[in-house]
Design a protein around this motif. Structure first.
Motif, PDB file in Angstrom:
ATOM      1  N   THR A  64       0.593  -0.926  -0.044  1.00 43.71           N
ATOM      2  CA  THR A  64       0.120   0.304  -0.516  1.00 43.71           C
ATOM      3  C   THR A  64       0.965   1.852   0.072  1.00 43.71           C
ATOM      4  O   THR A  64       1.815   1.224  -0.612  1.00 43.71           O
ATOM      5  N   GLU A  65       0.180   2.567  -0.029  1.00 44.95           N
ATOM      6  CA  GLU A  65       1.174   3.719  -0.050  1.00 44.95           C
ATOM      7  C   GLU A  65       1.222   3.930   1.481  1.00 44.95           C
ATOM      8  O   GLU A  65       0.753   3.630   2.449  1.00 44.95           O
ATOM      9  N   GLY A  66       2.012   4.873   0.822  1.00 50.02           N
ATOM     10  CA  GLY A  66       2.093   5.435   2.666  1.00 50.02           C
ATOM     11  C   GLY A  66       3.665   5.088   3.738  1.00 50.02           C
ATOM     12  O   GLY A  66       4.441   4.508   3.076  1.00 50.02           O
ATOM     13  N   GLN A  67       4.679   6.040   4.388  1.00 53.15           N
ATOM     14  CA  GLN A  67       5.262   6.189   4.791  1.00 53.15           C
ATOM     15  C   GLN A  67       5.397   4.245   6.253  1.00 53.15           C
ATOM     16  O   GLN A  67       6.459   4.001   5.787  1.00 53.15           O
ATOM     17  N   ASP A  68       3.686   4.065   6.490  1.00 53.64           N
ATOM     18  CA  ASP A  68       3.953   2.770   6.918  1.00 53.64           C
ATOM     19  C   ASP A  68       3.585   1.499   6.468  1.00 53.64           C
ATOM     20  O   ASP A  68       2.777   0.510   6.536  1.00 53.64           O
ATOM     21  N   MET A 128       3.017  -1.423   3.875  1.00 53.71           N
ATOM     22  CA  MET A 128       3.337  -3.280   4.133  1.00 53.71           C
ATOM     23  C   MET A 128       4.058  -3.273   2.964  1.00 53.71           C
ATOM     24  O   MET A 128       3.559  -2.639   1.668  1.00 53.71           O
ATOM     25  N   ALA A 129       5.245  -3.961   2.717  1.00 51.49           N
ATOM     26  CA  ALA A 129       6.621  -3.996   1.776  1.00 51.49           C
ATOM     27  C   ALA A 129       6.458  -5.489   1.531  1.00 51.49           C
ATOM     28  O   ALA A 129       5.826  -6.427   2.480  1.00 51.49           O
ATOM     29  N   GLU A 130       6.679  -5.441   0.184  1.00 55.85           N
ATOM     30  CA  GLU A 130       6.513  -7.604   0.241  1.00 55.85           C
ATOM     31  C   GLU A 130       7.796  -7.614  -0.578  1.00 55.85           C
ATOM     32  O   GLU A 130       7.464  -7.162  -1.287  1.00 55.85           O
ATOM     33  N   ALA A 131       8.301  -8.634  -0.358  1.00 55.80           N
ATOM     34  CA  ALA A 131       9.758  -8.942  -1.218  1.00 55.80           C
ATOM     35  C   ALA A 131      10.316 -10.726  -1.374  1.00 55.80           C
ATOM     36  O   ALA A 131       9.112 -11.422  -0.756  1.00 55.80           O
ATOM     37  N   LYS A 142       8.926 -15.757  -0.354  1.00 55.46           N
ATOM     38  CA  LYS A 142       8.193 -14.309  -0.496  1.00 55.46           C
ATOM     39  C   LYS A 142       8.136 -14.062   1.007  1.00 55.46           C
ATOM     40  O   LYS A 142       7.650 -15.076   2.187  1.00 55.46           O
ATOM     41  N   GLY A 143       8.040 -12.798   1.200  1.00 60.04           N
ATOM     42  CA  GLY A 143       8.210 -12.198   2.884  1.00 60.04           C
ATOM     43  C   GLY A 143       6.934 -10.893   2.679  1.00 60.04           C
ATOM     44  O   GLY A 143       7.190 -10.079   1.869  1.00 60.04           O
ATOM     45  N   SER A 144       6.371 -10.492   3.625  1.00 61.65           N
ATOM     46  CA  SER A 144       6.055  -9.508   4.123  1.00 61.65           C
ATOM     47  C   SER A 144       6.020  -8.673   5.920  1.00 61.65           C
ATOM     48  O   SER A 144       5.906  -9.416   6.556  1.00 61.65           O
ATOM     49  N   SER A 145       6.175  -8.107   5.717  1.00 61.57           N
ATOM     50  CA  SER A 145       6.454  -6.484   6.665  1.00 61.57           C
ATOM     51  C   SER A 145       6.258  -5.222   6.289  1.00 61.57           C
ATOM     52  O   SER A 145       6.765  -4.858   5.430  1.00 61.57           O
ATOM     53  N   THR A 146       6.280  -4.411   7.736  1.00 60.07           N
ATOM     54  CA  THR A 146       6.287  -3.149   7.243  1.00 60.07           C
ATOM     55  C   THR A 146       8.362  -2.708   7.191  1.00 60.07           C
ATOM     56  O   THR A 146       8.135  -1.470   6.845  1.00 60.07           O
TER      57      THR A 146
END
Length: 503
Positions: free
Chosen positions: A459-463, A465-468, A482-486
């Motif tokens: 999603t957008e914004g400073q906080d 979530m990122a997907e790798a 795959k992994g995801s986290s803020t």
């Protein structure tokens, strides 16, 4: 729903076969089953599950899909060769509805340089292959590979002969994405008019996107009599990819007034299918991708925003809900309970088991402590990651630390549970991610090569979530994790651990 056969376009999904041939898109057996289940939910007519003779892994995946995926016809690919056809037939045995898809090249350049055969030999092989297929199944599809660069008269003769031999579907592939809509439409018109017995078979379009014309070509084929389209989710496939299912399906739905045709696809499942394929393969969807891109229903221009506010159809020809996106996203936070979380998970298309729901909820609470608002995209990302974890996973990330700066050497420490025993190691690297990966390698004793790492915001914004997504190569094996986290570093770490567990 009763549909006139002439107005019904069958959707033949080849994500699991042609789509998987895309570099880096290899899937595990369980991942293929997961995608097949979603395709069944979408009401896809035919699922091409794989190429059984190519490897034992492919054979086993096709066999499991044939056994465990009710609803669609399950197809398997086979060259016009006895061993291929027998392997396909054996893999398809558990399927209630089955199809063998056999092919041989028909263009002068392919026959001369690839096959080293004369047209008469190719014709004979095609007839024999179709006849052999009919000994195992009643539903046989035949493809003259590189049809759009074939001599029209030879193509006509070939199609006529295989229909007489028992082929029930004739696929006309634009194998190298060479043709144009007018040419492709005229080719179907020529074949349907001049092939004796054409009324006994369904003619199919299979287009590649090398010139960006795959969707346009497929629709041109349908306008000229084709009643099957072969396509993939997100348009994945070799080189520039295949016709994107979501594009042709929504084009036919949105422009039914002009095209006058329809499919049976449950379009509300498109967004979930797109996300599933993206996360499993690690193949990102460009933001401006038609139908499923992040910007497909976004409006930033003031003029556009004003128009949509006053009347939605001024700038939207489709509703986001029609493909499974929520226009009014429900926002969850740290005070949301299990009931609200479960309700949202179910609405997003998941059917969780109690233990999966609890694991997902605990992960949700972790993210909620770092992020003020959690959107549908965040929930989909974290829940997908949790449900793919196996209780038998050897490696579990327990924690990590990273130290980096402009003039300092990046250093990382990791704490990993290996078969229930926690180990800790530290390492330095060229950057923080490199340091983490080297620390993980020291801890696990495995040192695979990282051939690809992609990090993208959910999603957008400073906080946000990122997907790798990380692709590892080790002793001849290639896997995607795959992994995801803020936290971007945590997402990268989770992706690496996910890939190691696959190895």
């Amino acid at each position: 729903m009763a549909i006139d056969q002439k107005d019904y376009v069958r959707i033949f999904d080849t994500t699991l076969r042609d789509g998987e041939q895309c570099p880096g898109a290899a899937m595990t057996e369980n991942e293929k089953l997961e995608i097949a289940a979603q395709l069944s939910t979408m009401k896809v007519d035919i699922i091409e599950a794989g190429f059984p003779v190519s490897s034992p892994v492919q054979f086993q995946a096709v066999e499991r899909i044939a056994r465990e995926t009710p609803g669609p016809i399950i197809a398997a690919l086979a060259r016009a060769m006895k061993a291929d056809i027998e392997s396909a037939a054996k893999a398809l045995q558990p399927a209630k509805r089955k199809r063998i898809h056999t092919f041989i090249a028909s263009s002068p350049i392919h026959m001369k340089y690839k096959l080293g055969k004369e047209p008469k030999e190719v014709l004979k092989m095609a007839i024999e292959a179709v006849k052999l297929c009919r000994e195992f199944v009643d539903d046989v599809e035949f493809s003259p590979e590189d049809a759009t660069r074939s001599e029209p008269e030879f193509l006509r003769e070939l199609c006529e002969a295989v229909i007489e031999a028992g082929a029930t579907t004739i696929n006309i592939p634009d194998t190298v994405g060479y043709t144009t809509p007018a040419e492709y439409g005229n080719l179907f018109q020529f074949l349907l008019t001049n092939v004796r017995g054409s009324e006994k078979a369904i003619f199919s379009a299979h287009c590649h996107n090398d010139l960006g014309l795959a969707t346009a070509n497929s629709l041109a084929a349908v306008q000229n009599g084709a009643r099957q389209i072969e396509c993939t989710i997100n348009g994945i496939g070799e080189r520039a990819g295949n016709t994107a299912m979501e594009e042709v399906v929504m084009a036919m739905r949105t422009r039914k007034d002009t095209l006058g045709i329809q499919t049976l696809i449950k379009t509300e499942e498109i967004a979930r299918a797109s996300y599933l394929v993206k996360t499993i393969t690690g193949m990102l969807v460009q933001p401006n991708k038609a139908i499923v891109g992040a910007n497909a229903f976004a409006h930033e221009s003031g003029i556009h925003q004003d128009g949509v506010i006053k009347h939605r159809e001024t700038y939207e020809i489709m509703k986001p809900e029609s493909v499974g996106f929520s226009s009014n996203r429900m926002v969850l936070g740290r005070h949301s309970g299990r009931a609200g979380f479960k309700d949202r998970i179910v609405k997003l298309g998941f059917n969780p088991q109690p233990e999966e729901l609890e694991a997902g909820y605990q992960r949700f609470l972790e993210i909620a402590d770092r992020k003020k608002e959690i959107f549908d995209e965040d929930i989909r990302a974290l829940f997908s990651e949790e449900t793919r974890k196996s209780t038998g996973d050897r490696y579990q990330l327990e924690g990590f630390t990273v130290s980096t700066g402009t003039k300092s050497t990046p250093t990382a420490g990791v704490r990993i549970s290996i078969d229930g025993h926690v180990r800790e190691e530290s390492a330095t690297g060229d950057g923080p991610v490199d340091a983490i990966y080297k620390a993980i390698q020291k801890t696990t004793g495995m040192d695979p090569e990282v051939s690809r790492l992609v990090i993208s915001p959910v999603t957008e914004g400073q906080d946000a979530m990122a997907e790798a997504s990380v692709t590892l190569e080790y002793k001849g094996d290639r896997v995607v994790g795959k992994g995801s986290s803020t936290d971007i570093m945590e997402a990268c770490s989770r992706a690496y651990i996910s890939a190691l567990n696959r190895l």
